[in-house]
Design an enzyme around this catalytic site. Sequence first.
Site, PDB file in Angstrom:
ATOM      1  CE1 TYR A  92      -3.626   2.570   0.330  1.00  0.00           C
ATOM      2  CE2 TYR A  92      -2.178   3.522   2.008  1.00  0.00           C
ATOM      3  CZ  TYR A  92      -3.269   3.629   1.159  1.00  0.00           C
ATOM      4  OH  TYR A  92      -3.986   4.797   1.113  1.00  0.00           O
ATOM      5  NE  ARG A 125       1.303  13.366  11.081  1.00  0.00           N
ATOM      6  CZ  ARG A 125       1.673  13.962   9.943  1.00  0.00           C
ATOM      7  NH1 ARG A 125       2.737  14.738   9.913  1.00  0.00           N
ATOM      8  NH2 ARG A 125       0.984  13.771   8.827  1.00  0.00           N
ATOM      9  NE  ARG A 138      -8.604   8.106   5.777  1.00  0.00           N
ATOM     10  CZ  ARG A 138      -8.631   9.372   5.373  1.00  0.00           C
ATOM     11  NH1 ARG A 138      -8.959   9.635   4.143  1.00  0.00           N
ATOM     12  NH2 ARG A 138      -8.308  10.351   6.186  1.00  0.00           N
TER      13      ARG A 138
END
Length: 379
Positions: free
Chosen positions: A178, A225, A235
């Site tokens: 990804y 983060r 998500r």
Amino acid sequence: MATSLFQSIFHPSEIVALIQYKFLKSSPIHVIPPEQKAKIRCYEFLNKTSRSFAAVIQELDDEIRDAVCIFYLVLRGLDTIEDDMSIPIEKKEPLLRDFHKTIYKKGWTFDENGPDEKDRQLLVEFDVVIEEFLGLRKKFQNVIADIADKMGNGMADYAKDAAYNKYGVMTNKDFDLYCHYVAGLVGIGLSSLFSTSGLEKPELAKETELSNLMGLFLQKTNIIRDYLEDLLVNRRFWPKEIWTKYVDDLADFRKPGYEKKAVDCLSTMILNALQHAPECLTYMNKIQNKSIFSFCAIPQVMAIATLALLFKNYNVYHSVVKIRKGETVKLILKCTNIYEVANIFRYYSKVIIQKNDSKDPNFMKISVACGKVNLLHII
Ligand code: IN0
């Protein structure tokens, strides 16, 4: 400026850096002739999306500046389509897969993003980006279109994947794939642009693995983060393979009683990213052009500074933790050559070592990863 200065009140060297930076940046960098309306609009878009990074792009040498600016805006365009959950998959998939052809269509614009999409306006006026893209040298166009092709198809594969839509990223291998699509390819494309411009050697374009890892290091740091921000919109980029060792649901880390597990999982994530640091230094050591060097090094030093700040920091789960503007500016001013950048990497690896403790299940591996950053010799 006032808030940045205030945040740095106990860090006087940052105050000095903030003021220095302010004066350095107050002189206009490059003036675009007023008749080049599309180009002016492109740079306006660039400045809107990212203040400090836009300044670094604008400092690039003439041979490469416009190509990188347009590459950045094309990628933003793709991102804005991928991000938008209000676009149904039947519509999104061809948009992503064909984007590399769309950038050749004079006059193309798109106004079907949801009203809240932050870069919506970029696609509404995308004809200006296309106009400038078509004005680039053919070789630059080919690099940008090739990366948009690969990235668009990779994004479409993920957008369609049922498991990904339900659980998020699954394995560590998936995580790397990804990140390759959304960031590694950016590194590969940039290396090709640098070589094509003649400012870097042709060999740099062949360093696809190091280029990929440059992107992975940045993207993984962002993903760590942005745990909270991403979770709130459902998500899930932290790989399931990592967090299932600690909890049944990624959101559990926020609950009282899970603090130790949360911080241990955070260490595993940070270790995963940190392992790319030596190769990032190896890549940067190959850069010859000064302006390209700063352009590459600034995001990298910000990433390692961020990892050091996030390490053992439970606040990651309840707020967005960011380095102070003063610290950022201090880093930007220092990123002039590989020796400085290697010193900054060593400094933050020491910050991590100081926070490391023997009760952390990753204690040894983190020590080794930091040790590798420390021992790397730059020649
Ligand atoms: C980037 C990268 C970037 C710059 C230089 C060399 C790179 C080599 C490989 C991969 C990416 C490289 O840098 C920007 C930095 C940035 O946008 N910073 C933000 C800060 C933030 O917190 O987001 C800022 O506002 O200053 C970056 O993050 N990405 C990016 C995008 C396009 C290009 Cl051309 C270069 C995004 C990403 C996903 C990490 C690739």
